[in-house]
Design a protein around this motif. Structure first.
Motif, PDB file in Angstrom:
ATOM      1  N   LYS A 168       0.766  -1.331   0.115  1.00 35.81           N
ATOM      2  CA  LYS A 168      -0.089  -0.015  -0.056  1.00 35.81           C
ATOM      3  C   LYS A 168       0.988   1.326   0.092  1.00 35.81           C
ATOM      4  CE  LYS A 168      -3.904  -2.072   2.476  1.00 35.81           C
ATOM      5  NZ  LYS A 168      -4.383  -2.779   1.164  1.00 35.81           N
ATOM      6  N   GLY A 169       0.502   2.322  -0.612  1.00 39.80           N
ATOM      7  CA  GLY A 169       1.124   3.531  -0.452  1.00 39.80           C
ATOM      8  C   GLY A 169       1.448   3.991  -1.947  1.00 39.80           C
ATOM      9  N   MET A 170       2.341   5.141  -2.014  1.00 40.44           N
ATOM     10  CA  MET A 170       2.618   5.648  -3.347  1.00 40.44           C
ATOM     11  C   MET A 170       3.476   4.568  -4.359  1.00 40.44           C
ATOM     12  SD  MET A 170       4.743   8.977  -4.112  1.00 40.44           S
ATOM     13  CE  MET A 170       6.311   8.474  -3.611  1.00 40.44           C
ATOM     14  N   VAL A 171       4.391   4.040  -3.753  1.00 37.10           N
ATOM     15  CA  VAL A 171       5.406   3.294  -4.677  1.00 37.10           C
ATOM     16  C   VAL A 171       4.834   1.888  -5.052  1.00 37.10           C
ATOM     17  CG1 VAL A 171       7.442   2.030  -4.499  1.00 37.10           C
ATOM     18  CG2 VAL A 171       7.307   4.271  -3.470  1.00 37.10           C
ATOM     19  N   PRO A 172       3.907   1.342  -4.265  1.00 33.48           N
ATOM     20  CA  PRO A 172       3.222   0.226  -4.708  1.00 33.48           C
ATOM     21  C   PRO A 172       2.014   0.409  -5.842  1.00 33.48           C
ATOM     22  CG  PRO A 172       3.443  -0.150  -2.243  1.00 33.48           C
ATOM     23  CD  PRO A 172       3.759   1.163  -2.662  1.00 33.48           C
ATOM     24  N   PHE A 173       1.561   1.471  -5.727  1.00 33.11           N
ATOM     25  CA  PHE A 173       0.543   2.190  -6.512  1.00 33.11           C
ATOM     26  C   PHE A 173       1.350   2.484  -7.986  1.00 33.11           C
ATOM     27  CE2 PHE A 173      -1.421   5.795  -8.985  1.00 33.11           C
ATOM     28  CZ  PHE A 173      -2.732   5.149  -9.214  1.00 33.11           C
ATOM     29  N   LEU A 174       2.360   2.975  -7.867  1.00 31.33           N
ATOM     30  CA  LEU A 174       3.136   3.295  -9.211  1.00 31.33           C
ATOM     31  C   LEU A 174       3.607   1.874  -9.800  1.00 31.33           C
ATOM     32  CD1 LEU A 174       5.097   4.923 -10.890  1.00 31.33           C
ATOM     33  CD2 LEU A 174       6.842   4.473  -9.517  1.00 31.33           C
ATOM     34  N   ALA A 175       4.115   0.754  -8.760  1.00 29.26           N
ATOM     35  CA  ALA A 175       4.215  -0.547  -9.554  1.00 29.26           C
ATOM     36  C   ALA A 175       3.002  -1.166 -10.144  1.00 29.26           C
ATOM     37  CB  ALA A 175       4.823  -1.273  -8.455  1.00 29.26           C
ATOM     38  N   SER A 176       2.011  -0.904  -9.463  1.00 32.88           N
ATOM     39  CA  SER A 176       0.573  -1.460 -10.029  1.00 32.88           C
ATOM     40  C   SER A 176       0.209  -0.847 -11.304  1.00 32.88           C
ATOM     41  CB  SER A 176      -0.459  -1.342  -9.192  1.00 32.88           C
ATOM     42  OG  SER A 176      -1.118  -0.102  -8.932  1.00 32.88           O
ATOM     43  N   ARG A 177       0.681   0.518 -11.562  1.00 32.80           N
ATOM     44  CA  ARG A 177       0.298   1.424 -12.756  1.00 32.80           C
ATOM     45  C   ARG A 177       1.033   0.849 -13.922  1.00 32.80           C
ATOM     46  NH1 ARG A 177      -4.531   2.731 -13.116  1.00 32.80           N
ATOM     47  NH2 ARG A 177      -4.457   0.715 -12.378  1.00 32.80           N
ATOM     48  N   VAL A 178       2.449   0.691 -13.524  1.00 25.63           N
ATOM     49  CA  VAL A 178       3.374   0.253 -14.481  1.00 25.63           C
ATOM     50  C   VAL A 178       2.951  -1.248 -15.106  1.00 25.63           C
ATOM     51  CG1 VAL A 178       5.654  -0.528 -14.910  1.00 25.63           C
ATOM     52  CG2 VAL A 178       5.289   1.255 -13.670  1.00 25.63           C
ATOM     53  N   LEU A 179       2.603  -1.944 -14.176  1.00 28.95           N
ATOM     54  CA  LEU A 179       2.025  -3.501 -14.583  1.00 28.95           C
ATOM     55  C   LEU A 179       0.708  -3.448 -15.685  1.00 28.95           C
ATOM     56  CD1 LEU A 179       2.914  -5.293 -11.155  1.00 28.95           C
ATOM     57  CD2 LEU A 179       3.911  -5.858 -13.658  1.00 28.95           C
ATOM     58  N   LYS A 180      -0.005  -2.635 -14.764  1.00 31.38           N
ATOM     59  CA  LYS A 180      -1.267  -2.437 -15.769  1.00 31.38           C
ATOM     60  C   LYS A 180      -1.152  -1.907 -17.249  1.00 31.38           C
ATOM     61  CE  LYS A 180      -5.535   0.196 -16.064  1.00 31.38           C
ATOM     62  NZ  LYS A 180      -5.696   0.195 -17.583  1.00 31.38           N
ATOM     63  N   TYR A 181      -0.166  -0.995 -17.407  1.00 33.74           N
ATOM     64  CA  TYR A 181      -0.101  -0.261 -18.838  1.00 33.74           C
ATOM     65  C   TYR A 181       0.973  -1.456 -19.600  1.00 33.74           C
ATOM     66  CZ  TYR A 181      -1.692   4.046 -17.160  1.00 33.74           C
ATOM     67  OH  TYR A 181      -2.527   4.868 -16.619  1.00 33.74           O
ATOM     68  N   TRP A 182       1.637  -2.206 -18.887  1.00 36.98           N
ATOM     69  CA  TRP A 182       2.438  -3.518 -19.675  1.00 36.98           C
ATOM     70  C   TRP A 182       1.737  -4.346 -20.043  1.00 36.98           C
ATOM     71  CZ3 TRP A 182       6.998  -4.467 -21.289  1.00 36.98           C
ATOM     72  CH2 TRP A 182       7.477  -5.913 -21.616  1.00 36.98           C
ATOM     73  N   ASP A 183       0.605  -4.683 -19.106  1.00 39.53           N
ATOM     74  CA  ASP A 183      -0.249  -5.809 -19.391  1.00 39.53           C
ATOM     75  C   ASP A 183      -1.459  -5.301 -20.512  1.00 39.53           C
ATOM     76  OD1 ASP A 183       0.727  -7.690 -17.412  1.00 39.53           O
ATOM     77  OD2 ASP A 183      -0.864  -7.056 -16.083  1.00 39.53           O
ATOM     78  N   ASP A 184      -1.574  -4.229 -20.636  1.00 41.28           N
ATOM     79  CA  ASP A 184      -2.442  -3.422 -21.713  1.00 41.28           C
ATOM     80  C   ASP A 184      -1.505  -3.225 -22.990  1.00 41.28           C
ATOM     81  OD1 ASP A 184      -4.534  -3.079 -19.934  1.00 41.28           O
ATOM     82  OD2 ASP A 184      -4.523  -0.902 -19.737  1.00 41.28           O
TER      83      ASP A 184
END
Length: 118
Positions: free
Chosen positions: A94-110
């Motif tokens: 949880k927090g800013m850095v995990p959020f960043l990681a999740s966004r990067v993965l989302k765009y990677w998967d997309d």
């Protein structure tokens, strides 16, 4: 050249950490200054080709999650087998850095992930 690459990698790590710390203090201007510095370090590493990417992979085990995640984001297109697990682990938190990681993965998967640092 190895010493030069090590110095650039250290510059990358220090400025990622400094940016995160500035953001946590609410210092947007300082955060932007450090972001420009770590992006410049990344560009220098990228200019060294495989040797630069090899040097950057050392940060995938850095003690600070923000450094690991930023290094993984920079390496994802070229070294997904090494970078993706780092992002996946960080995204569990949880927090800013995990959020960043999740966004990067989302765009990677997309299929839309790209760094805008040219």
């Amino acid at each position: 050249m190895v010493m030069e690459l090590g110095s650039i990698v250290e510059d990358f790590a220090q400025n990622v950490a400094a940016q995160t710390d500035a953001i946590m203090r609410g210092d947007r201007k300082g955060g932007n200054k450090y972001a420009k510095r770590y992006i410049a370090a990344y560009k220098k590493l990228r200019d060294h080709g495989e040797a630069g990417r090899d040097a950057l992979t050392g940060l995938l085990t850095h003690p600070r999650m923000d450094v690991r995640v930023n290094a993984a984001a920079c390496l994802l297109s070229d070294r997904p087998e090494q970078a993706k697990p780092v992002l996946e682990e960080a995204a569990k938190g949880k927090g800013m850095v995990p959020f960043l990681a999740s966004r990067v993965l989302k765009y990677w998967d997309d299929g839309t992930w790209r760094l805008d640092v040219d």
